[in-house]
Design a protein around this motif. Structure first.
Motif, PDB file in Angstrom:
ATOM      1  N   ALA A  15     -20.662   9.579  -2.227  1.00  0.00           N
ATOM      2  CA  ALA A  15     -20.530   9.186  -3.878  1.00  0.00           C
ATOM      3  C   ALA A  15     -21.944   8.237  -4.706  1.00  0.00           C
ATOM      4  CB  ALA A  15     -19.087   8.567  -4.645  1.00  0.00           C
ATOM      5  N   PHE A  16     -22.303   7.312  -3.898  1.00  0.00           N
ATOM      6  CA  PHE A  16     -23.603   6.301  -3.692  1.00  0.00           C
ATOM      7  C   PHE A  16     -24.829   7.326  -4.174  1.00  0.00           C
ATOM      8  CE2 PHE A  16     -20.650   3.018  -3.091  1.00  0.00           C
ATOM      9  CZ  PHE A  16     -20.430   2.559  -4.714  1.00  0.00           C
ATOM     10  N   THR A  17     -24.712   8.743  -3.246  1.00  0.00           N
ATOM     11  CA  THR A  17     -26.192   9.142  -2.841  1.00  0.00           C
ATOM     12  C   THR A  17     -25.823  10.420  -4.078  1.00  0.00           C
ATOM     13  OG1 THR A  17     -25.609  10.347  -1.169  1.00  0.00           O
ATOM     14  CG2 THR A  17     -26.834   7.840  -0.933  1.00  0.00           C
ATOM     15  N   ALA A  18     -25.013  10.488  -4.247  1.00  0.00           N
ATOM     16  CA  ALA A  18     -25.413  11.702  -4.967  1.00  0.00           C
ATOM     17  C   ALA A  18     -26.209  11.445  -6.476  1.00  0.00           C
ATOM     18  CB  ALA A  18     -23.316  12.413  -5.982  1.00  0.00           C
ATOM     19  N   PRO A  19     -26.969  12.579  -7.542  1.00  0.00           N
ATOM     20  CA  PRO A  19     -27.892  12.913  -7.850  1.00  0.00           C
ATOM     21  C   PRO A  19     -27.219  12.040  -9.393  1.00  0.00           C
ATOM     22  CG  PRO A  19     -27.331  14.777  -7.357  1.00  0.00           C
ATOM     23  CD  PRO A  19     -26.278  14.058  -6.564  1.00  0.00           C
ATOM     24  N   ALA A  20     -28.171  11.331  -9.705  1.00  0.00           N
ATOM     25  CA  ALA A  20     -27.691  10.488 -10.948  1.00  0.00           C
ATOM     26  C   ALA A  20     -26.654  10.685 -12.099  1.00  0.00           C
ATOM     27  CB  ALA A  20     -28.611   9.590 -11.867  1.00  0.00           C
ATOM     28  N   HIS A  21     -27.538  11.840 -12.400  1.00  0.00           N
ATOM     29  CA  HIS A  21     -26.490  12.589 -13.301  1.00  0.00           C
ATOM     30  C   HIS A  21     -24.986  13.391 -13.230  1.00  0.00           C
ATOM     31  CE1 HIS A  21     -26.023  16.520 -11.129  1.00  0.00           C
ATOM     32  NE2 HIS A  21     -27.505  16.389 -10.634  1.00  0.00           N
ATOM     33  N   ALA A  22     -24.789  12.503 -12.087  1.00  0.00           N
ATOM     34  CA  ALA A  22     -23.331  13.533 -11.426  1.00  0.00           C
ATOM     35  C   ALA A  22     -22.380  11.914 -11.737  1.00  0.00           C
ATOM     36  CB  ALA A  22     -23.582  13.561 -10.033  1.00  0.00           C
ATOM     37  N   GLY A  23     -22.835  11.371 -11.931  1.00  0.00           N
ATOM     38  CA  GLY A  23     -22.475   9.583 -12.617  1.00  0.00           C
ATOM     39  C   GLY A  23     -21.705   9.515 -14.283  1.00  0.00           C
ATOM     40  N   ASP A  24     -20.555   9.179 -13.998  1.00  0.00           N
ATOM     41  CA  ASP A  24     -20.075   9.107 -15.539  1.00  0.00           C
ATOM     42  C   ASP A  24     -19.417   7.291 -15.502  1.00  0.00           C
ATOM     43  OD1 ASP A  24     -19.203   9.027 -18.155  1.00  0.00           O
ATOM     44  OD2 ASP A  24     -17.980  10.891 -17.494  1.00  0.00           O
ATOM     45  N   GLY A 124     -16.886  -5.940 -24.261  1.00  0.00           N
ATOM     46  CA  GLY A 124     -18.078  -5.474 -24.188  1.00  0.00           C
ATOM     47  C   GLY A 124     -19.035  -4.879 -23.033  1.00  0.00           C
ATOM     48  N   PRO A 125     -20.055  -4.907 -22.774  1.00  0.00           N
ATOM     49  CA  PRO A 125     -20.439  -4.299 -21.387  1.00  0.00           C
ATOM     50  C   PRO A 125     -19.585  -4.416 -20.012  1.00  0.00           C
ATOM     51  CG  PRO A 125     -21.951  -6.287 -22.145  1.00  0.00           C
ATOM     52  CD  PRO A 125     -21.196  -5.663 -23.192  1.00  0.00           C
ATOM     53  N   PRO A 173     -21.252  -3.110 -15.209  1.00  0.00           N
ATOM     54  CA  PRO A 173     -22.014  -2.017 -15.446  1.00  0.00           C
ATOM     55  C   PRO A 173     -23.609  -2.097 -15.279  1.00  0.00           C
ATOM     56  CG  PRO A 173     -20.428  -1.040 -17.172  1.00  0.00           C
ATOM     57  CD  PRO A 173     -20.556  -2.801 -16.789  1.00  0.00           C
ATOM     58  N   VAL A 174     -24.621  -1.428 -14.628  1.00  0.00           N
ATOM     59  CA  VAL A 174     -25.802  -2.294 -13.958  1.00  0.00           C
ATOM     60  C   VAL A 174     -26.742  -0.572 -15.486  1.00  0.00           C
ATOM     61  CG1 VAL A 174     -25.885  -3.427 -12.487  1.00  0.00           C
ATOM     62  CG2 VAL A 174     -26.414  -0.586 -11.727  1.00  0.00           C
ATOM     63  N   ASN A 175     -26.297   0.250 -15.124  1.00  0.00           N
ATOM     64  CA  ASN A 175     -26.832   1.849 -15.890  1.00  0.00           C
ATOM     65  C   ASN A 175     -25.607   2.264 -16.842  1.00  0.00           C
ATOM     66  OD1 ASN A 175     -26.188   3.467 -13.657  1.00  0.00           O
ATOM     67  ND2 ASN A 175     -27.609   2.843 -12.631  1.00  0.00           N
ATOM     68  N   ASP A 176     -26.598   3.281 -16.988  1.00  0.00           N
ATOM     69  CA  ASP A 176     -25.415   4.419 -18.097  1.00  0.00           C
ATOM     70  C   ASP A 176     -24.947   5.862 -16.856  1.00  0.00           C
ATOM     71  OD1 ASP A 176     -27.717   6.174 -17.737  1.00  0.00           O
ATOM     72  OD2 ASP A 176     -27.978   5.939 -20.508  1.00  0.00           O
ATOM     73  N   THR A 177     -24.822   5.255 -15.675  1.00  0.00           N
ATOM     74  CA  THR A 177     -24.827   6.731 -14.661  1.00  0.00           C
ATOM     75  C   THR A 177     -23.938   6.068 -14.076  1.00  0.00           C
ATOM     76  OG1 THR A 177     -26.547   6.145 -13.180  1.00  0.00           O
ATOM     77  CG2 THR A 177     -27.353   7.307 -14.770  1.00  0.00           C
ATOM     78  N   GLY A 178     -22.897   5.197 -13.969  1.00  0.00           N
ATOM     79  CA  GLY A 178     -21.562   4.952 -13.286  1.00  0.00           C
ATOM     80  C   GLY A 178     -21.983   4.111 -12.108  1.00  0.00           C
ATOM     81  N   TYR A 220     -19.780  -0.487  -7.500  1.00  0.00           N
ATOM     82  CA  TYR A 220     -19.061   0.711  -7.590  1.00  0.00           C
ATOM     83  C   TYR A 220     -19.595   1.806  -7.685  1.00  0.00           C
ATOM     84  CZ  TYR A 220     -18.981  -0.168 -12.531  1.00  0.00           C
ATOM     85  OH  TYR A 220     -19.273  -0.468 -13.900  1.00  0.00           O
ATOM     86  N   TYR A 221     -19.120   2.932  -7.716  1.00  0.00           N
ATOM     87  CA  TYR A 221     -19.574   3.852  -8.362  1.00  0.00           C
ATOM     88  C   TYR A 221     -18.899   4.974  -8.809  1.00  0.00           C
ATOM     89  CZ  TYR A 221     -22.480   8.985  -8.906  1.00  0.00           C
ATOM     90  OH  TYR A 221     -23.312   9.682  -9.558  1.00  0.00           O
ATOM     91  N   ARG A 222     -18.626   5.010 -10.287  1.00  0.00           N
ATOM     92  CA  ARG A 222     -17.915   6.001 -11.739  1.00  0.00           C
ATOM     93  C   ARG A 222     -18.500   7.680 -11.557  1.00  0.00           C
ATOM     94  NH1 ARG A 222     -14.511   3.161 -16.065  1.00  0.00           N
ATOM     95  NH2 ARG A 222     -13.161   5.507 -16.703  1.00  0.00           N
TER      96      ARG A 222
END
Length: 223
Positions: A15-24, A124-125, A173-178, A220-222
């Protein structure tokens, strides 16, 4: 059990190595890879059987441990989720007081099967949460310690018990890709009964308070 742990870790790594666009960041599933400290009590709370009078003035302690863990979480709503963890932790029990330094039980492998219902606050964040849920500690492959074995103990068994855990933590969260950072703490309320046998005869039976603090930090990866 070890195969299950390895499969869960492999799934999380994938999951962590999946393409960034797969995260949500609002996805239904979340996987955490954590470093976890398991801080156990282990004191005797009741002596049920002690025909040889081994326990007067004696107490026990169980060592702490640091292990990797995997947590898998499903969000039923943006505020409510269900989480389970996968790990094995190994400990040993030693004597204190009149039994100071005695090696009583070796190789206590614990599988802490735990499910928590979590409520996530809207802050918030930063995403704080609290949780509660049942737990069963499965004890695997306990062995007599050197001191117990020298006294003739050839079998030790810790009873599997049902308890519960309280939980609190933060997902950041550290970015908007999960992807994000997680800090988590659980307080378990759990006991067990230790059965010491020599030649098929139970020579000592004691109840112990475990009540570990389990503190974790990781990523984590969501999705």
């Amino acid at each position: 059990m070890r195969k299950l742990t390895l499969l869960a870790a492999l799934a999380a790594a994938t999951a962590f190595t999946a393409p960034a666009h797969a995260g949500d960041p609002n996805g239904k599933l979340q996987v955490k890879l954590l470093g976890t400290g398991v801080l156990v009590d282990g004191e005797i709370t009741e002596v049920r059987n002690d025909p040889l009078a081994l326990t007067p003035g004696a107490q026990t302690d169980i060592n702490n441990n640091v292990i990797p863990t995997v947590a898998i979480e499903y969000y039923a709503t943006p505020s409510v989720s269900v989480e389970t963890i996968c790990c094995l932790t190994q400990h040993h029990a030693s004597g204190v007081g009149a039994l100071e330094g005695a090696a009583l039980i070796d190789h206590i492998m614990i599988l802490p099967a735990t499910v928590t219902l979590k409520y996530h606050l809207n802050a918030g964040p930063v995403k704080p949460y609290v949780g509660v849920g049942p737990s069963v500690f499965f004890f695997i492959d306990e062995k007599p310690g050197a001191t117990a074995a020298a006294l003739g103990v050839d079998r030790v068994k810790l009873s599997n018990k049902v308890g519960f855990a309280l939980q609190a933590g933060l997902d950041i969260p550290v970015n908007d890709t999960g992807l994000g950072i997680s800090v988590d703490g659980k307080k378990y309320f759990m006991d067990t009964v230790a059965h010491f046998e020599a030649g098929g005869t139970e020579v000592l039976t004691t109840e112990h308070k475990l009540d570990p603090w389990v503190v974790s930090a990781g990523v984590y990866y969501r999705f």
